[in-house]
Scaffold this active site. Structure first.
Site, PDB file in Angstrom:
ATOM      1  N   GLU A 470       0.784  -1.243   0.000  1.00 55.68           N
ATOM      2  CA  GLU A 470       0.000   0.000   0.000  1.00 55.68           C
ATOM      3  C   GLU A 470       0.813   1.290   0.000  1.00 55.68           C
ATOM      4  O   GLU A 470       0.263   2.359   0.243  1.00 55.68           O
ATOM      5  CB  GLU A 470      -1.003   0.002   1.163  1.00 55.68           C
ATOM      6  CG  GLU A 470      -2.028  -1.124   1.053  1.00 55.68           C
ATOM      7  CD  GLU A 470      -3.091  -1.099   2.143  1.00 55.68           C
ATOM      8  OE1 GLU A 470      -2.940  -0.344   3.117  1.00 55.68           O
ATOM      9  OE2 GLU A 470      -4.067  -1.860   2.009  1.00 55.68           O
ATOM     10  N   GLU A 566      -6.975  -7.679  -1.514  1.00 55.55           N
ATOM     11  CA  GLU A 566      -7.353  -7.382  -0.114  1.00 55.55           C
ATOM     12  C   GLU A 566      -8.755  -6.825  -0.089  1.00 55.55           C
ATOM     13  O   GLU A 566      -9.095  -5.926  -0.856  1.00 55.55           O
ATOM     14  CB  GLU A 566      -6.419  -6.328   0.505  1.00 55.55           C
ATOM     15  CG  GLU A 566      -5.383  -6.838   1.453  1.00 55.55           C
ATOM     16  CD  GLU A 566      -4.817  -5.732   2.340  1.00 55.55           C
ATOM     17  OE1 GLU A 566      -5.617  -4.983   2.936  1.00 55.55           O
ATOM     18  OE2 GLU A 566      -3.599  -5.631   2.443  1.00 55.55           O
TER      19      GLU A 566
END
Length: 883
Positions: A470, A566
């Site tokens: 991320e 995710e």
């Protein structure tokens, strides 16, 4: 005489002496803090929190708020001391190394009160030090002094700050985790506590030899028409004082038909200045001697024993490694989506899917966080690793993503994934932060990436490397207020993940794809300078998606994606699990300080409540409010993940979505989290539901905003589903007898999702009075779970009764391999929603969370140890949804 030591699952053996410095009758370890006020016997491998618990200095670190109350441990300086014997014969070896497989994290090493032989600052690497000049015959003393990781991180941050400064205050954590090459989650995360431990978390030993050792082995397997090329690279190491390696390198592999193929070469080379050299042998293997390695659900994960052997001409000394390899091809295909989807909106951009052995496979799975918040326990507790990975395998998972805020897992972990056919999306250990790029930091990162790619590369289970978790979206999205100096942080990002890490991976493991980040637009991000204008563009790469405000039981709320790496929703762990963290009944209340302390997600309980009450009735004055809140949170999580996962599986048909890895598989403590398996191993309803929503063949309906119903047939097999019959039963909530039944033909190509030609709208009935059950029968399909549509939120349904339920356990107990299998019979007198069976007997039900539409059903209970059937029967407790 040869001395053997099993240092990891890749067996390393040398003729030379190995002195294992793990705790034993021969090697005693002690620990002491800086001022000498706290001391005791130590266990190595281990860590300071583990040792303090064993010594009775601190209690259970996961009890109540002990994560904060024991923080003094992480603020102190700790010295570990070992006393061990060395003989005169040991000292005669030309090379004597101290090998430290894992030190956590910032430490100084002293042998026999000499000047420090070295300093370390990365828990993810193996350190090797020349200690020949410092050893003596007789008793020797090894001291390793660990600095406080909190203090060490702050010192580094003052010199090379990178945001964010601290984790959110609700985490009850510590600051500057990104400054240390240490498990990032040990400073706290939204699903876990802060335990910034120190210690010798992996083996430590002395190796003494005269020639050379094989330090690492990589295997490079390529298809050559109908045959296989196996290239084995041996990374050979000796002392800098010895720059010549003279001997024979050989390989031997056992293949089909009980045959062993061998090849050898003479080695007579000068080492590099650091005393290393890389030698390789290529072996061509006939295709009929090999069976393919397949991911779980697609075939058998066949492995073959490989033996790599170096014989040095110095005293005929041997060094060798034994490992297991699988023959398979794997690639990530990023090609124009229009080739599959045509010139439509979906056909813009690029595909993103895994092609294994020439086939495009939909990747079903989850995300793996460390199995314990203390890394030494995550490393050594093989039972937990076995149970978690087997649980993933048993619910049809083919891939796990090892998340970038944890650790590079043990060799045992990857061996187990090889055996179970679980592919690994392997993040490098950088997560949710900007990172410093000063030369010392980049130097230790270089060593870390080199070693871990070398260590893990041979595993068939490794599917892809990803630079970070991320950090591309964090930079583009200004998560840490970097926009005012965006150019600087973009340059730092490229320097770390592109200029430093990428060339290392390309050199050691050119066969696998390196993704700079996750999520990312893949090739598109690279073409945009590695930080895309929209890293969440659904036309490219992988995405992470969380939305706690929408109706998460509604399929029409979820966005498109090529690959969902995710996504998830929180629930609470069971009350049984919560009680392992507190004995105070007042803690089992949503308003308690205990549960406030355990919820690290800002507004987490409000999000759970919002999702829960959007579909289910739960009165605030209910006498069993907390008990129901916990249970309903697990229903809500399971239904939301079921809904979202099926959206992604359906998306294979019209968007070429090719992966669904939900967040997260496991837990590190007893707290609300996104996990499907609680700390301690108890399955939540989510994990049971995963077995169905990841089923190889599944009828998957979708109620549209127009109230029409689309019906998809999902087929993850290599053969098509033909001549299928899809049955739709319409039930009234008051009866087991359907009020209507329709049957439709069904079919789906191999490895596909297909929208069926079914025109369906059954709202001639009152929607609050009915629900729909979908089932499938087809030649060659042994099992396909039922699926359901509830036309309105459950809180609005009419007619659901309070059931009478009888549970009996059959007296006959079956043995299945090393497990015991009990048959549990269930009788009910009305429809039951989310019937949940629970017991304090260690084991698990094969299925749970039932939608009961028949008066009788059976389920198996599996456990390791015998219990009387009557005792199991009496222990079973029931829960279900009631309006």
């Amino acid at each position: 005489m040869r001395t053997f030591v099993l240092l990891c699952s890749v067996l390393t053996t040398i003729d030379a002496k190995i002195i294992d410095l793990s705790s034993s009758d021969r090697v005693t370890w002690t620990f002491v803090n800086k001022n000498g006020s706290v001391s005791g016997p130590a266990t190595v491998p281990g860590g300071v929190y583990s040792d303090l618990q064993k010594a009775g200095v601190i209690g259970d670190i996961l009890s109540r708020d002990n994560d904060v109350l024991t923080r003094w441990v992480a603020l102190d300086t700790w010295t570990y001391t070992a006393k061990f014997q060395v003989s005169k014969g040991d000292l005669e070896s030309r090379v004597i190394h101290l090998v430290l497989d894992g030190l956590d994290t910032t430490a100084f090493i002293v042998v026999n009160d000499h000047s420090p032989i070295g300093a370390v600052n990365n828990m993810f690497v193996q350190y090797v030090f020349d200690i020949k000049p410092t050893l003596k015959a007789g008793e020797n003393v090894l001291n390793i002094t660990f600095l406080s990781p909190i203090v060490a991180a702050e010192i580094r941050s003052n010199k090379a700050f990178a945001p964010p400064e601290c984790v959110p205050s609700v985490y009850h954590g510590e600051c500057h985790a990104n400054q240390l090459r240490k498990m990032q989650a040990s400073f706290a995360w939204d699903w876990g506590p802060a335990f910034p431990s120190v210690g010798i978390w992996r083996p430590v030993y002395i190796e003494a030899y005269d020639g050379a050792v094989i330090r690492w082995v990589t295997t490079h397997i390529k298809r050559v028409e109908a045959d296989w090329s196996l290239t084995v690279r041996a990374y050979i190491e000796t002392s800098k004082k010895v720059t010549k390696i003279d001997g024979v390198l050989s390989i031997a592999i056992k293949v089909e038909g009980k045959q062993t193929l061998k090849k050898w070469k003479q080695v007579n080379v000068e080492t590099k200045a650091d005393g290393t050299v890389v030698e390789e042998i290529e072996l061509l293997i006939s295709g009929n001697m090999i069976r393919l390695w397949w991911p779980n659900g697609y075939g058998e994960p066949t492995l073959y024993d490989l033996h790599v052997h170096l014989t040095s001409n110095i005293k005929s000394e041997d060094s060798y490694k034994d490992l297991k390899v699988g023959f398979r091809t794997i690639e990530i295909v990023e090609s124009p989506a229009s080739e599959i989807l045509g010139n439509t909106t979906a056909g813009k951009g690029l595909t993103f899917y895994f092609k294994v052995n020439g086939f495009p496979l939909f990747m079903k799975g989850s995300n793996w966080i460390p199995s314990n918040i203390l890394p030494e326990l995550g490393e050594s507790d093989k039972d937990t690793i076995d149970n978690l990975l087997t649980a993933a395998h048993d619910v049809n998972m083919a891939m796990l993503r090892v998340w970038g805020g944890g650790v590079y897992e043990s060799d045992y972990f990857y061996d187990k994934c090889d055996q179970l056919g679980i592919l690994i999306w392997q993040d490098f250990m950088f997560a949710c932060s900007m990172y410093p790029v000063d030369p010392p930091f980049l130097n230790i990162v270089t060593q870390e990436i080199e070693q871990n790619v070398l260590r893990l590369q041979h595993h068939a289970s490794i599917a892809v490397w990803a630079g970070n978790n991320e950090n591309e979206v964090a930079l583009r999205g200004n998560w840490y207020e970097t926009s005012t100096d965006f150019k600087k942080y973009e340059e730092d990002y490229i320097k770390l993940y592109v200029d430093t890490i990428r060339p290392i991976v390309a050199d050691i493991d050119p066969e696998r794809r390196y993704l700079v980040s996750s999520p990312s637009n893949g090739i598109e991000s690279e073409q945009e300078g590695y930080v895309a204008s929209n890293p969440y563009d659904p036309h490219y790469g992988d995405t992470h998606y969380y939305n706690y405000f929408a109706d998460n039981w509604n399929m029409n709320t979820y966005p498109k994606t090529r690959f969902a790496s995710e996504y998830g929703f929180q629930s609470l762990p069971s009350i049984r699990t919560l009680k392992t963290a507190t004995s105070n009944p007042e803690d089992l209340n949503l308003d308690s300080k205990f549960l406030a302390h355990r919820q690290h997600s800002p507004n987490g309980y409000a999000y759970i409540e919002n999702q829960l009450t959007g579909h289910m009735k739960l009165a605030a004055n209910d006498l069993k409010y907390f008990e129901k809140f916990v249970f309903y949170s697990q229903i809500s999580q399971a239904m939301a993940l079921k809904t979202e996962t099926e959206v992604y599986r359906q998306g294979q048909a019209d968007w070429y979505t090719m992966g669904a890895l939900y967040w997260q598989l496991n837990d590190v403590w007893q707290a609300p989290s996104w996990s499907g398996i609680e700390y301690g191993g108890r399955w939540k309803m989510l994990h049971y539901f995963a077995k169905s929503f990841f089923a190889p063949v599944l009828v998957s309906p979708r109620q549209l905003a127009s109230d029409y119903i689309d019906v998809y047939l999902l087929n993850d097999r290599f053969i098509p589903v033909v001549d299928a019959v899809i049955t739709v039963d319409i039930y009234n909530w008051t009866s087991f007898t359907p009020v209507n039944k329709k049957q439709f033909p069904g079919n789906a190509d191999a490895l596909s999702a297909k929208l069926q030609d079914i025109d369906m709208n059954y709202w001639d009935y009152k929607k609050e009075q009915i629900f729909l059950k979908f089932s499938l029968e087809a030649p060659g399909v042994k099992w396909s779970p039922s699926n359901y549509i509830f036309p309105v939120p459950l809180k609005s349904i009419v007619g659901l009764k309070t059931p009478n339920i009888t549970i009996t356990v059959a007296n006959v107990v079956m043995r299945n391999k090393d497990k015991l299998e009990y048959t549990v019979n269930i009788e009910v007198d009305s429809i039951v929603l989310f019937l949940w069976l629970d017991t304090d007997i260690k084991g698990h039900f094969v299925d749970n969370g039932f939608i009961v539409t028949e008066p009788k059903l059976t389920v198996q209970f599996i456990c390791n140890k015998y219990v009387a059937p009557r005792d199991l029967q009496n222990s079973i407790e029931l829960q279900y949804y009631v309006n």
